[in-house]
Write an enzyme that holds these catalytic residues in place. Structure first.
Site, PDB file in Angstrom:
ATOM      1  N   SER A 124       0.765  -0.997   0.084  1.00 38.54           N
ATOM      2  CA  SER A 124      -0.074   0.179   0.054  1.00 38.54           C
ATOM      3  C   SER A 124       0.918   1.247   0.099  1.00 38.54           C
ATOM      4  O   SER A 124       1.737   1.418   0.509  1.00 38.54           O
ATOM      5  CB  SER A 124      -0.881  -0.213   1.213  1.00 38.54           C
ATOM      6  OG  SER A 124      -1.284   1.176   1.571  1.00 38.54           O
ATOM      7  N   LYS A 125       0.459   2.266  -0.759  1.00 38.53           N
ATOM      8  CA  LYS A 125       1.145   3.482  -0.949  1.00 38.53           C
ATOM      9  C   LYS A 125       1.316   4.214   0.562  1.00 38.53           C
ATOM     10  O   LYS A 125       2.155   4.789   0.814  1.00 38.53           O
ATOM     11  CB  LYS A 125       0.602   4.302  -1.995  1.00 38.53           C
ATOM     12  CG  LYS A 125       1.102   5.701  -2.135  1.00 38.53           C
ATOM     13  CD  LYS A 125       2.274   5.776  -3.135  1.00 38.53           C
ATOM     14  CE  LYS A 125       2.704   7.039  -3.706  1.00 38.53           C
ATOM     15  NZ  LYS A 125       3.847   6.904  -4.572  1.00 38.53           N
ATOM     16  N   ARG A 126       0.026   3.944   1.347  1.00 37.40           N
ATOM     17  CA  ARG A 126       0.170   4.630   2.592  1.00 37.40           C
ATOM     18  C   ARG A 126       1.250   4.183   3.500  1.00 37.40           C
ATOM     19  O   ARG A 126       1.505   5.048   4.201  1.00 37.40           O
ATOM     20  CB  ARG A 126      -1.259   4.000   3.295  1.00 37.40           C
ATOM     21  CG  ARG A 126      -2.274   4.954   3.564  1.00 37.40           C
ATOM     22  CD  ARG A 126      -3.622   4.938   4.214  1.00 37.40           C
ATOM     23  NE  ARG A 126      -3.932   3.660   3.836  1.00 37.40           N
ATOM     24  CZ  ARG A 126      -4.414   2.671   4.555  1.00 37.40           C
ATOM     25  NH1 ARG A 126      -4.682   2.964   6.089  1.00 37.40           N
ATOM     26  NH2 ARG A 126      -5.102   1.595   4.328  1.00 37.40           N
TER      27      ARG A 126
END
Ligand code: GLU
Length: 484
Positions: free
Chosen positions: A255-257
């Site tokens: 996830s980019k998060r």
């Protein structure tokens, strides 16, 4: 003759193309190409709140960069357009109303507050909330039409049967069946008139004549409901291929998060697109009857088949990606390598000042990822602060005293070298060492430390001296001798 294969990649423009998405796109592309079919790009932008500006253009760009060229899509056209869902907004209500007339859907006037209250009540009873079909039972169609004409907000919901089973067939998961009474009456058309994903995907897949739907397992539980829609319309459902997620580790998805890289990020970090594609292809798929790990796009098209897909989540392993990249780097022609390396080297040194092809020759076999290059060569441009402890090398029996002696011994030899080439430097020093009483490494180690300031360099003492040139080499040598 069987129906021609048509597959689609249907991203929502909510950001960059993440690696799980890239893998879905890749498998979708491979499946179509393998079967001489058509690969389609469709933009699913009906959830306008989640749309990120620029994301659509980034999808087009990433797909091109990855070599996943679609035969039909928003920016390339095709006979089944438009390929952006918001541009198809007039299509969906027509089908939703057809379903309402057939009893497969109904208008719902319940407010957000009504729904929220009922949800809380259900949760308080320890039940999973499910819409209670209040409007189906209490608002006859004629009344619904009057209220809509009077401007009252409404949504259209799927009327899921309360008994019986809903099912679908998946190429990986086989025949999947659930009890209808576990399914909620999904909203098909929202109050803003736009369809939900749940409705639009079915309408578009049907109208675009999609034969195979490839997507993440997060849609596995909704697929039975989609098939109920196909049934209600009397349409043939597509064949499904639900893919396991790409994981960072055993518990969490990429996830980019959490700072996990996107395809664009990897390209920007200096990974080669072919290496990324090769690596991604093997995240959850393996060809049969071969131990080969290196595949071009053409190989992948030839070998790809759904039987090789895995049902266990794939783990993204950066070391493995780096290994693939290093292998692809090694296979580049010297010219291609130099062209790729140059901008990275130019970040820290003036390419005109050095013999770049020689430097690249030394670097190619040592390059895992191009973004490592600046850190590998910056000492050439500027001598780093010299840590005299580096002269101490146990294995070579090298001490600071020996280093001092070695540098004093080697300096006049370098001054006398007629032509500043690696072989002349090598010959002049190596021929003189035996008479000095020192071992080769007791001379070569200090020399390399003195002129580079680094324990690890992309070549030996003579190669580094050659690259630096006579003047710079002697200046660094003098500075080192003064420091010892
Ligand atoms: N728009 C959906 C997503 O981005 C795609 C699901 C599908 O392929 O049907 O997750």
């Amino acid at each position: 003759m069987s129906t021609p294969v048509r597959t689609r990649f249907a991203p929502s423009p909510t950001g960059y193309l993440h690696l799980g998405g890239l893998r879905t796109a890749l498998y979708t592309y491979l499946y179509a190409k393998k079967h001489n079919g058509t690969f389609i790009l469709r933009i699913e932008d009906t959830d306008q709140e989640r749309e990120v500006p620029g994301a659509v253009e980034l999808i087009y760009k990433s797909m091109r960069q990855a070599g996943l060229l679609y035969d039909e899509g928003p920016d390339v056209g095709g006979d089944y357009g438009p390929y952006i869902q918001t541009q198809r907004r007039d299509i969906y209500p027509k089908y939703a109303w057809e379903l309402v007339e057939r009893g497969g859907a109904y208008c719902c006037f319940c407010t957000k507050e009504d729904i929220e209250r009922k949800r809380k009540e259900a949760e308080a009873r320890g039940e999973t909330y499910k819409y209670d079909k209040h409007c189906l039972h209490n608002v006859p169609l004629e009344e619904a039409k009057r209220r809509i004409a009077a401007g009252e907000p409404y949504v259209i919901r799927q009327n899921v049967p309360t008994t019986g089973k809903a099912s679908f067939d998946d190429m990986l998961y086989g025949h999947v069946e659930v009890d209808c009474d576990t399914l909620d009456d999904n909203v098909l058309i929202k109050a803003d008139g736009l369809p939900t994903y749940n409705f639009a995907n079915v309408i578009d897949d049907h109208l675009m004549a999609i034969t195979h739907v490839t997507r993440g397992t997060e849609y596995l539980s909704s697929a039975p409901k989609y098939n109920l829609l196909y049934e209600a319309f009397g349409w043939t459902p597509p064949v499904y291929m639900h893919l396991t997620p790409v994981m960072k580790d055993a518990t969490r998805k990429l996830s980019k998060r959490y700072g996990d890289p996107s395809f664009e990020d990897l390209l920007a970090q200096g990974y080669l697109k072919e290496a990324i594609i090769n690596f991604i292809a093997l995240l959850g798929w393996a060809p049969k009857d071969t131990t080969e790990e290196f595949f071009s796009m053409d190989d992948l098209i030839r070998l790809f088949d759904a039987d090789g897909l895995s049902k266990s989540p794939a783990i993204f392993n950066t070391e493995k990606l780096n290994w693939f990249n290093a292998e692809y780097v090694r296979r580049m022609s010297p010219e291609a390598y130099e062209a790729a390396a140059r901008p990275w080297l130019a970040q820290v040194l003036d390419p005109e000042r050095f013999d770049l092809s020689r430097l690249c020759e030394l670097l190619q076999g040592r390059t895992e990822v191009f973004n490592q290059l600046p850190g590998m060569v910056d000492f050439l441009a500027k001598m780093p602060p010299l840590d005299t402890e580096l002269f101490v090398h146990k294995k070579s029996k090298c001490t600071q005293e020996i280093a001092k002696e070695a540098l004093a011994f080697v300096r006049p030899l370098l001054v006398a070298v007629p032509e500043w080439t690696e072989s002349a430097l090598h010959d002049a020093v190596m021929e003189a060492i035996p008479a000095s009483g020192m071992k080769n490494s007791q001379v070569l180690w200090p020399l390399r430390i003195a002129i580079t300031g680094r324990a690890a360099t992309p070549g030996g003492a003579f190669e580094m001296a050659y690259l630096l040139g006579r003047e710079e080499t002697l200046a660094r040598l003098d500075a080192a001798m003064a420091a010892l």
